[in-house]
Design an enzyme around this catalytic site. Structure first.
Site, PDB file in Angstrom:
ATOM      1  N   GLY B 337       0.949  -1.333  -0.006  1.00  0.00           N
ATOM      2  CA  GLY B 337       0.057   0.048   0.000  1.00  0.00           C
ATOM      3  C   GLY B 337       0.892   1.097   0.033  1.00  0.00           C
ATOM      4  O   GLY B 337       2.090   1.083  -0.082  1.00  0.00           O
ATOM      5  N   TYR B 542      30.046  -2.878   5.304  1.00  0.00           N
ATOM      6  CA  TYR B 542      29.870  -2.098   4.062  1.00  0.00           C
ATOM      7  C   TYR B 542      31.117  -2.587   3.266  1.00  0.00           C
ATOM      8  O   TYR B 542      32.193  -2.525   3.702  1.00  0.00           O
ATOM      9  CB  TYR B 542      29.967  -0.639   3.952  1.00  0.00           C
ATOM     10  CG  TYR B 542      28.700   0.048   3.758  1.00  0.00           C
ATOM     11  CD1 TYR B 542      27.780   0.320   4.549  1.00  0.00           C
ATOM     12  CD2 TYR B 542      28.584   0.597   2.470  1.00  0.00           C
ATOM     13  CE1 TYR B 542      26.442   0.942   4.231  1.00  0.00           C
ATOM     14  CE2 TYR B 542      27.577   1.027   1.974  1.00  0.00           C
ATOM     15  CZ  TYR B 542      26.445   1.538   2.848  1.00  0.00           C
ATOM     16  OH  TYR B 542      25.121   2.214   2.389  1.00  0.00           O
TER      17      TYR B 542
END
Lengths: 631, 631
Positions: B337, B542
């Site tokens: 949604g 990372y």
């Protein structure tokens, strides 16, 4: 001779210097720094629970502990388990009868009829045999009292029913699986045989979560998880442990402590409640300021559902992987499957644990203190503020002092009331628990007492703090005691933003009094509150409500009605439906008031997706089998 | 004359005394204590974005900022927006070409063909007219470049495709709703007309989350939420704000700061990404140690779904109410949604912000420092540890110093390498951001530097820390620049327990090199890592990966294959599928490796429950319309 003495003194001096140096170097290491240790350790199973630690079935807690009336007519806590145990508590009844304005007679005890009218098991011999084949037969029972105990939690309505009424529907069988294979087999069997399974942990919920739907015709099997109670591994370096869902709080605490760790999760029920229960009810512990709530503690959860096992290949400190079984299971109250184990975050045992307490002239000033404290980085592990009634209640629970203690008590009281000018009918108390490194705790104490004094607080010492905190565990026994003496009592809780606290507390108290009067009930109600948790954005508030019920018809229903009225008042005043107790059946009627239909519809469909047959038919939160669900 | 002077001195002295007293009394208030203020304030709408703050469509970031080559042949960041802007960066190419062992020629620039082959809109005039009737016509576009931009995020594959290839499918229409009524109307219309809706925020995801399913035949409407960008209210006393989902990070920061607050959420993309995007991707910010991740920040979320609005009657600091829309929406990546607004937690702006940096002789020692720091109560807002390659990269990005600065640079380098004995090919750096009260920050600094020195760390000053932290925002521009110079680069991230860090980083680096060599690619790959977040139970790591691609066929696919190989290596070594970037389509193939079938099946059914027609057909995480879904 002098030389020897001198030599001895030198040796002592050297020893002292060495000891001081060691102390200093330990402090320089900056507190409880964990040395990395490779691999995982596997603790032994927890000890069998000894007979002296048996739990009561008909009332809260350990069998060896009850409030009762001794031969001298004094109220006393039996046994020696708690700080409160063994000493007469002369002030309790006198004080309480003043509160509710009804004479309370210690000898006026209502006879209980526990265990009358337990519905017989509906399980046929063949069905029992099948279950017994899945598990060993000694882990499968139709014993009446086992089935009764597994059919309720600790709401006042349930506790009233089992002693003075009856529960219309209870489990037909109780089973105790010992491993996940048995759980899987149980669920498969329930699917094919169309049984209902209700997972059971400590049985301490206060939401009617275990109450069986009265019209349930299928065989109801209570799945008691407490034989799956091991700590499977502890990862000391990465500060995690994997624990089976049936492990009970006090054993988790003890076992983790053997390795120098704690989960830090300490709800009021921790002596009895289980890890699976905490996840299922979305629990909060008294020391969440330091250790987090259950959603902060749980890193992974493993569940056997009717559609298979929900399991992850590994655990991470934090992930963004789109879906996460924890999110479904937190607060699911037994509706989706059986949690078998979870990975939890650990903390090293704190270097230091200290208690504290502060008296404030008024509740408003206490709340102002809590607000300012919540904005700092010095919030201690536990901060709880009681209102004047609970402050008086705490004083009424004090064992009778004698001699010097009695004199000192008078001196302290005179100092506080005359010297500081506190009004005994307005003053409140805040109890504090500090845990952490030595410097960390020192800093928190400095922060707390500095802010407290700005709000008119008077530092009342660690002993009152320790007492107030520890009272939590023995207070739970009072409710069942006073029930025998014609008083019904319950707690209910909520959460709200900071600016709602004072108006909400006033409105709830006023509403309870109004409802009590409107019903023409005897005397006056006891209604009291405390702020038990703080957040930057608000607090948790706990209420105690009690009234005298002799001569009242269906008093447990009257009480429940009044509690619902209080809840409506809470919602209207901006409080939540629950901070941590949960919904169960007890509050499910309010769900449409706080959530849009689309949420509730999605929730039912979520249930239908994983359990179309409604095997987990406990029916909490209004989740049952909807017509759309496809098996 | 002397009298006047004396008089002046006295006045000055009195002024100083008064100022000191005020300072002391402010300190006695214990830091940034928020004075309770009743009610909510309603900020004005954020300013229209001025033309000078336009974003590029074909590359990352602001139009006024690009890495480019000046007339003198030097690499320079255009504009003046960032600390790095405007100064030649002479070392970058020479350093980088040594890393990848391929000569890099600043003049060898690949011609881009951006905007070629944009698929035409499939929307018929009548369909456009219908959409235009729902919203004003100027908020409904079939412009080619708008549609292209709304059909991708910032994976290297997408950025390569839009410049050197083509995206086979992009949205057919872009719309900009201004309020929830329009969003509801859009969804209703999409249901009846069988359109696909793809919510759009900043378009900065790196998971192919916006990439349109190439076989999608229905009309695809991109719903750009950025006209719904207001802070609806700020509750100063209760530290909450209600913000529309299309508000972008930099405007949220500025507006909240006007009132003395911050959300504290600062991902790399914060200049452009939106609140709705953060919720949908389950985001993490660089300062989460102080402010929390998105799941800690969000108190409530409001969503328009195909089955109605998911809305709550109020907000609480914490609840246990069985179900919670936040849990469905976090990490939902547009599949359920449209999030229209959310209530977020606020912090007062910190009293103090300071930077810091530490050099460590080796990555291992840096990780040891991070571990010990994570066990304390003194973790600063941001702590990031780069490996040697990124340390060198940071140095290569330094503008050319001249004169005195150059001399000082040499002195510092000599001191670190000769004086401290650090090896330039092993040393690493840790950048720190401290935010909080003055005393709080002082304590954190003391903790950090004490622990750092135990691990061989050398305190390298705040300027390097500030520089390292701020580089984050300008580094994002580098990838598009080097892509024009025949280098493909990408970041990918994971999370893991502490004891996995070193073996995992080594294994991933080795695997990347192996894959590079096995494919006979030019030169060597660049593969580097940093620890960007720490938790008691582990970290986020990372990676940067890059290689020279001139002469390589379908280099963007080769890169993606190698990245998938790296991801397999990560999973095998105990890392997660993602700490915070999410899944999208980019990693959905790995989901069955980390989650049991029962989880994925329940997830698909959750999707089917709320969106049986698959209106939100972005198809992320492999969620599409399943055969069982009933409209």
């Amino acid at each position: 001779m002098e030389m020897r003495l001198l030599g001895l003194l030198v040796v002592l001096l050297v020893a002292v210097v060495i000891w001081l140096t060691v102390q200093r170097s330990q402090r320089r290491r900056g507190g409880p720094v964990q040395r990395p240790v490779n691999g995982r350790v596997v603790p032994p199973p927890p000890e069998e629970i000894p007979i002296e630690d048996s739990e009561s079935f008909d009332v809260w807690g350990f069998r060896d502990t009850q409030f009762s009336v001794n031969s001298g007519g004094e109220v006393v806590v039996e046994g020696d388990r708690y700080p409160l145990s063994g000493k007469p508590i002369p002030s309790l009844f006198p004080w309480f009868q003043k509160q509710i304005e009804v004479p309370l007679d210690v000898s006026d005890r209502r006879p209980a009829n526990y265990g009358a009218d337990i519905p017989p098991s509906r399980a046929a011999e063949s069905q029992l045999a099948e279950l017994g084949a899945l598990l060993a037969e000694d882990r499968c029972s139709v014993d009446e009292e086992e089935r009764l105990r597994h059919g309720h939690g600790h709401t006042q309505e349930e506790m009233y029913a089992i002693k003075f009424g009856a529960l219309p529907r209870v489990p037909d069988v109780v089973v105790w699986p010992i491993d996940e294979e048995e759980v899987i087999a149980l669920i498969d069997h329930a699917k094919t045989s169309d049984f209902v399974l209700i997972p059971y942990g400590g049985g301490t919920n206060v939401t009617d979560a275990l109450r069986c739907p009265p019209d349930e015709k299928r065989i109801i099997v209570s799945v008691d998880m407490r034989r799956m109670n091991r700590i499977l591994w502890i990862d000391e370096q990465n500060r995690m442990a994997c624990i089976q869902a049936g492990a009970i709080g006090r054993q988790i605490i003890d076992q983790l402590a053997d390795y120098g760790f704690t989960m830090g999760h300490e709800p009021d029920s921790v002596e009895f409640s289980t890890l699976g229960g905490w996840i299922s009810t979305h629990a909060s512990g008294m020391k969440k300021n330091r250790y987090g709530n259950i959603e902060d503690i749980i890193l992974d959860v493993r569940v056997v559902s009717p559609n298979g096992v929900l399991e992850r290949s590994g655990v991470a400190p934090r992930e963004a992987v789109g879906v996460d079984p924890r999110r479904w299971m937190l607060g699911s109250e037994g509706g989706f499957g059986i949690i078998t184990q979870a990975i939890v975050r650990l903390f090293p045992l704190p270097e230091v644990q200290e208690y504290g307490s502060v008296l404030f002239p008024t509740f408003e000033q206490g709340v102002g203190f809590m607000y300012d404290l919540a904005q700092t980085d010095g919030v201690p592990a536990s901060v709880r503020l009681v209102d004047n009634q609970q402050f008086q209640f705490g004083a009424a629970l004090k064992p009778a002092p004698s001699g010097w203690g009695r004199f000192l008590g008078k001196v302290q009281k005179a100092f506080v009331t005359k010297g500081l000018g506190f009004d005994v009918n307005k003053m409140v108390a805040c109890t504090l628990v500090f845990e952490g490194g030595r410097e960390e705790v020192r800093r928190q104490e400095e922060t707390v007492y500095r802010i407290a004094s700005k709000h008119g607080g008077y530092k009342a010492g660690p002993e009152n703090g320790r007492r107030g905190y520890q009272l939590t565990f023995s207070i739970a026994y009072i409710r069942d005691f006073v029930m025998n003496h014609w008083v019904l009592a319950e707690s209910f809780e909520t959460s709200m933003a900071w600016d709602r606290i004072l108006p909400l507390c006033e409105k709830v108290k006023a509403r309870v009094r109004k409802e009590h009067e409107a019903r023409g009930l005897p005397g006056k109600p006891f209604i009291s509150c405390r702020v038990t948790q703080l957040y930057p954005t608000g607090v948790c508030v706990y209420f105690y409500m009690a009234f005298y019920y002799k001569g009242v018809e269906r008093p447990e229903h009257v009480f429940a009605e009044m509690e619902r009225a209080a809840r409506s008042e809470i919602l209207a005043a901006g409080g939540s439906l629950s901070h941590h107790h949960g919904i169960g059946k007890h509050r499910q009627q309010f769900l449409p008031e706080i959530m849009s239909p689309a949420i509730l519809d999605w929730h039912q469909k979520t249930k239908d997706s994983i359990d179309p047959q409604n095997v987990f038919g406990g029916s909490n939160q209004g989740l049952g089998s909807s017509p759309d669900a496809k098996p």
